[in-house]
Write an enzyme that holds these catalytic residues in place. Structure first.
Site, PDB file in Angstrom:
ATOM      1  N   ASP A 403       0.851  -1.189   0.000  1.00 20.14           N
ATOM      2  CA  ASP A 403       0.000   0.000   0.000  1.00 20.14           C
ATOM      3  C   ASP A 403       0.889   1.242   0.000  1.00 20.14           C
ATOM      4  OD1 ASP A 403      -2.345   1.447   0.091  1.00 20.14           O
ATOM      5  OD2 ASP A 403      -2.759   1.060   2.205  1.00 20.14           O
ATOM      6  N   GLU A 406       2.383   5.036  -4.130  1.00 19.76           N
ATOM      7  CA  GLU A 406       2.310   5.961  -5.270  1.00 19.76           C
ATOM      8  C   GLU A 406       3.654   6.643  -5.577  1.00 19.76           C
ATOM      9  OE1 GLU A 406      -1.351   4.787  -3.848  1.00 19.76           O
ATOM     10  OE2 GLU A 406       0.059   6.006  -2.702  1.00 19.76           O
ATOM     11  N   ASP A 481      -9.264   3.857  -1.907  1.00 15.95           N
ATOM     12  CA  ASP A 481     -10.075   4.246  -0.749  1.00 15.95           C
ATOM     13  C   ASP A 481     -11.417   4.829  -1.176  1.00 15.95           C
ATOM     14  OD1 ASP A 481      -7.960   3.399   0.772  1.00 15.95           O
ATOM     15  OD2 ASP A 481      -7.147   5.400   1.097  1.00 15.95           O
TER      16      ASP A 481
END
Length: 804
Positions: A403, A406, A481
């Protein structure tokens, strides 16, 4: 050093438009061919055309000499190459040809001469400062555009513009852009024929499908060059096959990863995890995976355990495994910058962290506080990172969730690293503006390859939030999300099918929504959708209500259980679809246009959430509050209601069906055979009933039913069973054929039950292998003939006389 050191933030946020000062490539001056490639010389640019095969041509545009350039996205595939023929301004192959018009514009043609992609008068250009490049093309009024990964909004990209810049988009909405992943590939469909374009630009890039100009679409990148691939079909599936041959296909996952998966931020302490597992088994709700979010760690330090919350992780994981649960844990890229923390110390000693321009280690704030970030673009760092999973795997962890990759940085500009942070790609320093979109991709590559080295007899399972084109080779993905709103349920399918078109076929949303708490009805409807998408995971955030399938009581518990049980009943069909996708790239959950490219009605607003699961099942989930009658529009074909067996001959128009709380409208395509099994509580449990072949006679379309051990790689050496299943009509007789095709898998096949649907009246008789049988049954209410037959180790035929 490759940098965009000046105007860093300006370059990132600028939206190149009509006001930009563009330097166009000018008039054509020469065409040069020395084998491959073909080089076109213009006044202010060079264009290079290189055919990988007849249906794929690479186009490179540079202001100066065109140098060799490697790709993060391309799979290690050997291409045959094609020798084009140059005749004046015409370049021909057996597939895609290119004409150069007198004004220098390029026209891409199919083998028959049909133009399908035409540059407009501006062709290509660089911004005056040399930092942005762009291409413009004509856009016919009836052309539709799909793909670009997980983008939100309408399923057809026409009329919209998008940026490619991996972004931690917490609490995103239907118009939020950019999101977590950058997949600069689209498929265009017009008149039933398709082509694709893949812009291989790791830098920030952009696409505009008529939002700025009605008659033109454009794309470009924050780079001095353009590097894109034109991919012909002519069908949408052909385009996807070629694109995934170029960038890679999903690996066949472990079968347990197809089951229902339960997650929240976060399950702790260990007794709470055990309670969740026990409740699933007590409620008889199937489940295969329990996920541990970051609170299992010691102070959010990756590769550690909080001994207060989890004093015996090995014992916990072993207990879960004994009850049929796999355990997946989160690992983020942010490594707490703390001397004495073994991961940080090793990273410093091995020179594994990204740097500031002055050579010092860059740090930014994430969950543990100030963190250093591994330089995953370095092969040495990927090797080191992959080895860190050894302890987790020794404890019994089955999968890994990467996670925040990015990468997300709480105190960084625009939520990420400064653009002048230094990475190293194949030994050469590059800035973050170049490396940003591929950072998460290289992280999951390191994770996947490390697990594969440490457990060579197991198929890795890795989930990622951030990705670039080609990441599908190493990880599954989810839509980030999302929120517990009906609007986000409705967005789930368009996001997944467009992402699947883009090569990332093992995907799904957080069922129930991550932020907020769903109503009982919303959770049921989302569970029904999730049950029929490739990745089926329920996940929610902190400070939300419990979101497990039983939390709202009856009738909602039973409705959720029914949806999850359907998933497990369909596992033989689903696993076969995953194998097909791993072999061909054709998505598991797909836009109906992939199979019906001439049916333009499938993209109208009220049909946005309809999809095909394989080519046999059409799904129209209920995505609006309070609805128990639901409009559906099956593609033009003959279909059977999956619940009732009622026949529906569709012209592509709209009809309304019953959709009570516990029902999701599903239709089976005539000519299909759908292998199913009895319900199990997890994939490791043997079904207690026969393999059921649901047969809907119609035009011949063989279904390749695939079986193997469900994990490991013995299938690569032939340890699998591939069986062709067909259901057709021979005059008035329905004929079901089961034909062994390939494989040496030695598992003993169990009993088989053949169900022939769409039989309106009791048939005259039934034969198996030409011999009449008596112990068949006819279900008048469902119009179904039921026949028990042998296992799949041999081929056989079932004939129902007078079935129509």
């Amino acid at each position: 050093m490759r940098r965009i050191a000046a105007l860093l933030l300006t370059i990132l946020t600028a939206a190149p438009g009509a006001a930009a000062q563009w330097v166009h490539r000018g008039a054509l001056e020469s065409i040069e061919q020395r084998g491959q490639p073909v080089r076109l010389g213009y006044e202010r640019a060079a264009v290079e055309l290189h055919w990988l095969e007849s249906g794929i041509v690479r186009v490179r545009v540079e202001a100066g000499p065109i140098e060799p350039l490697e790709s993060f996205a391309r799979a290690p595939t050997t291409w045959p190459g094609v020798q084009p023929t140059v005749d004046g301004l015409s370049i021909r192959t057996d597939g895609i040809g290119v004409d150069v018009r007198d004004d220098g514009r390029l026209v891409f043609r199919r083998a028959g001469g049909e133009p399908f992609l035409v540059e407009d008068a501006r062709s290509t250009a660089r911004r005056a400062d040399g930092r942005v490049s762009k291409a413009w093309f004509r856009m016919p009024a009836d052309e539709q555009f799909f793909g670009l990964g997980e983008k939100s909004g309408p399923v057809d990209r026409r009329g919209s513009a998008f940026a490619m810049w991996n972004t931690d988009a917490y609490y995103y909405g239907s118009g939020t852009d950019p999101l977590y992943q950058s997949i600069p590939f689209f498929v265009a469909i017009r008149g039933g024929r398709a082509y694709g374009v893949f812009l291989d630009a790791p830098e920030r890039s952009f696409f505009d499908f008529g939002r700025t100009e009605r008659d033109a679409f454009s794309f470009g990148a924050h780079s001095s060059r353009l590097d894109y691939y034109v991919i012909d079909g002519p069908t949408p599936k052909d385009v996807i096959r070629r694109y995934t041959a170029l960038t890679g296909r999903i690996a066949l996952p472990p079968k347990w990863a197809l089951g229902y998966q339960q997650c929240r931020y976060s399950y702790y302490p260990d007794r709470r995890v055990r309670e969740i597992a026990k409740r699933f088994r007590d409620e008889k709700i199937p489940c295969d995976v329990i996920w541990l979010d970051i609170d299992y760690m010691d102070g959010f330090r990756c590769f550690t355990w909080d001994k207060g919350k989890f004093p015996n992780p090995k014992g916990l994981i072993a207990s879960l495994r004994a009850d049929g649960f796999a355990t997946v844990v989160m690992i983020d890229p942010g490594i707490k910058a703390e001397e004495g923390y073994f991961v940080y110390d090793q990273g410093v000693a091995g020179d594994h962290f990204v740097k500031k321009p002055d050579g010092s280690i860059y740090t930014g704030r994430v969950w543990p506080g100030q963190c250093a970030f591994p330089d995953f673009h370095r092969a040495e760092t990927r090797e080191w990172w992959g080895g860190l999973y050894a302890d987790l795997l020794d404890l019994g962890v089955a999968g890994v969730w990467n996670d925040m990759n990015e990468p997300s940085v709480f105190d960084g500009p625009e939520g990420t690293m400064p653009l002048d942070v230094v990475h190293r790609v194949r030994g050469e320093p590059v800035d973050h503006a170049y490396a940003h979109n591929t950072y998460g991709m290289q992280m999951v590559r390191a994770t996947h390859d490390g697990i594969a080295r440490l457990r060579p007899d197991k198929r890795p399972f890795v989930l990622t939030r951030a990705a670039y084109a080609g990441s599908q080779r190493w990880a599954a993905g989810w839509t980030g999300d999302n929120r517990s709103y009906w609007e986000h349920l409705e967005q789930s399918v368009p996001m997944v099918v467009n992402w699947s078109i883009s090569g990332h076929a093992f995907t799904g949303p957080d069922v129930g929504g991550f932020t907020g708490s769903p109503s009982p009805e919303l959770l049921v409807r989302w569970t029904q959708v999730g049950a029929l998408l490739p990745l089926f995971r329920n996940h929610t955030s902190k400070n939300t209500r419990d979101q497990e399938p039983w939390v709202h009581g009856e009738p909602y518990t039973s409705a959720n259980r029914k949806a999850i049980e359907l998933r497990y009943r369909l596992l033989p069909y689903l696993y076969s679809l995953f194998r097909e996708c791993a072999e061909t790239g054709v998505p598991i959950a797909r836009l109906p246009l992939l199979d019906y490219p001439e049916w333009t009605g499938s993209t109208k607003p009220w049909y946005q959430s309809q999809f095909l699961l394989g080519d046999a099942l059409f799904v129209s989930p209920v995505t609006r509050i309070g609805e128990t009658r639901w409009p559906v529009s099956p593609p033009p074909d003959t279909w059977y209601d999956f619940d009732t067996g009622a026949r529906c001959v569709s012209t592509g128009g709209r009809l309304t069906v019953d959709a009570p709380l516990d029902r999701i409208p599903i239709f089976a395509r005539a000519g299909s055979v759908i292998p199913m099994q009895s319900v199990v509580q997890h994939v490791g449990e043997a079904p207690d009933g026969p393999l059921v072949l649901r047969c809907y006679p119609g035009p011949k379309r063989a279904f390749p039913f695939y079986e193997d051990d469900g994990d490991g790689y013995a299938y690569r050496d032939g340890a699998y069973r591939l069986t062709a299943l067909t259901a057709t009509f021979d005059g008035d007789d329905a004929v079901v054929r089961v034909e062994s095709i390939d494989g040496t898998w030695g598992a003993r096949p169990g009993p088989v039950r053949v169900e022939v649907w769409g039989v309106d009246d009791r048939p005259k008789g039934v034969t198996v292998r030409g011999t009449p049988v008596r112990d068949w049954r006819y279900d008048d209410a469902r119009g179904c003939v039921i026949v028990d037959a042998d296992g799949l180790d041999t081929s056989f035929e079932v004939r129902v006389s007078g079935a129509r």
